[in-house]
Design a protein around this motif. Structure first.
Motif: not given
Length: 436
Positions: A340, A120, A78, A112-113, A45-46, A80
């Motif tokens: 991340h 995210r 996008m 998750n966005g 997912d990341f 994080t």
């Protein structure tokens, strides 16, 4: 929230705790799983903080950097989050009876966005459940929620027990289905793992009303009880047969140094008993909560008292124990760094749970000593019954986890828009107060 100089400060605080909080500090210190369990999940997912792909480059931004961009929200870049993170209980929050709660699937998509901010949010799972390896639980959750879950994000109730393999050699492991808990214990590094089935196969009259199935008999091992010395007892998962399991645990704790063919004269010579958690009830597909491991612990202690006249001192891991939340903090830091590229702790961690006595209590108590903010969110899809007064009040109550994650992300958005200050929707905020 008060702060401390680090994780080691908890022992200095213990003497000042009220009596009803002392049990939160039970159990040994725990460590983050080995690096091989912390690896990112491939195309999960990341993405790392800066990751070049075939067509573009994505980066981690702080919320402040993102919300200050001029890009319209309809087509946001996008990003994080590096300023806050999320932690989830599972049963009653994401699943009921092994099936996903519909709002939970939407919640996972949102963080998750699929949200108005194109953001995210890193997250981990912290459940008192167990009975399987972390890898197997992650595979189950991946299938149930439609997302990829890594063992580096996942903590079972018995995950911290892996450290105990260095202390104890021969152990009795109780609970779960078939041989799964033995497999978990051996994967943790315990060298000699005994199950109740082994003892019943060796001496059937140990539990006169318990008959092993053919599979149980074939998988169980015959012991030499004269040479077997149990050094510790671990209840990894819920018992499938309370009567025989309690009888066998009582035999062990009343034994002479863990030797089942010898009975202690004082009942003070038996091995220690560890429970992976202490939840008295938990949420299933049934309309009402079902009794769990905490109920077994209470029953066992009552039986020991009735038989010996003494108190049984057992130790529980899991929520609400402070050590489990410390473990979660370190796991979260490792996960954010490894997956991340975020090498600083989040300012706020939102924990979503359904049980005031474990999820909310543990979050609130840990928040008092943590260096960052742990924010308790109680959902109405599990143990907590709407309209009742929680014994341990959360900072926020939501209908479901989807509403909860929206609240968390929007709260952080408001923080950025208000110069790093929260405008809380709590009782204080309703009075017009602004909370730092």
């Amino acid at each position: 929230m008060t702060t401390s100089t680090g994780f080691g400060s908890q022992s200095a605080r213990l003497c000042s705790l009220e009596a009803d909080r002392a049990d939160l500090y039970g159990g040994p210190n725990v460590v983050v799983p080995p690096k091989y369990l912390m690896a990112p999940s491939g195309d999960g997912d990341f993405i790392p903080s800066v990751k070049k792909t075939k067509n573009h480059e994505e980066a981690v931004f702080s919320e402040e950097e993102y919300f200050q961009t001029d890009t319209p929200l309809s087509t946001p870049p996008m990003t994080t989050s590096n300023d806050f993170a999320l932690a989830f209980d599972i049963d009653g929050v994401l699943l009921r009876g092994g099936n996903p709660i519909p709002e939970a699937v939407d919640a996972m998509k949102y963080i998750n966005g699929e949200n108005p901010f194109g953001m995210r949010v890193p997250y981990i799972f912290l459940t008192n459940g167990g009975g399987k390896t972390e890898q197997e639980r992650c595979e189950d959750l991946t299938r149930q929620l439609g997302i990829e879950v890594s063992p580096g994000q996942f903590i079972c109730g018995h995950t911290p027990m892996r450290e105990m393999a260095e202390r104890y050699n021969t152990v009795l492991v109780v609970g779960g289905e078939g041989e799964k808990c033995r497999i978990v214990a051996e994967a943790y590094g315990f060298k000699d793992v005994i199950t109740p089935g082994d003892i019943i196969k060796t001496r059937p009259d140990t539990a006169p009303f318990r008959k092993l199935t053919e599979d149980e008999y074939n998988n169980s091992r015959t012991l030499d009880l004269g040479k077997t010395q149990i050094e510790a007892i671990f209840v990894f998962a819920d018992s499938r047969d309370w009567a025989s399991d309690q009888q066998i645990i009582l035999d062990c704790v009343m034994s002479k140094n863990g030797c089942l063919d010898q009975r202690s004269e004082t009942f003070d010579d038996g091995p220690p008993v560890f429970f992976s958690h202490n939840d008295v009830v938990w949420s299933t597909s049934h309309d009402y909560s079902r009794i769990g491991m905490g109920a077994l612990r209470a029953s066992l202690e009552a039986l020991y008292k009735a038989v010996t006249g003494k108190d049984l001192k057992s130790i529980a891991f899991g929520k609400p124990q402070i050590g489990t939340f410390q473990f979660a903090t370190r796991l979260l830091q490792e996960w954010r760094s490894e997956s991340h590229g975020i090498n600083e702790p989040p300012a706020t961690v939102y924990f979503f749970g359904d049980t005031p006595e474990s999820d909310v209590r543990g979050t609130n108590e840990y928040n008092e000593i943590a260096e960052n903010e742990w924010y308790s969110v109680l959902v109405k899809t599990g143990v907590y019954q709407d309209g009742t007064e929680p014994r341990f009040p959360p900072k926020k109550i939501c209908e479901n986890v989807y509403e909860g994650v929206k609240f968390a992300v929007e709260r952080e958005h408001e923080k950025m828009l208000n110069g790093g200050r929260y405008i809380d929707d709590s009782a204080e905020a309703n009075k017009g107060e602004v909370r730092n």
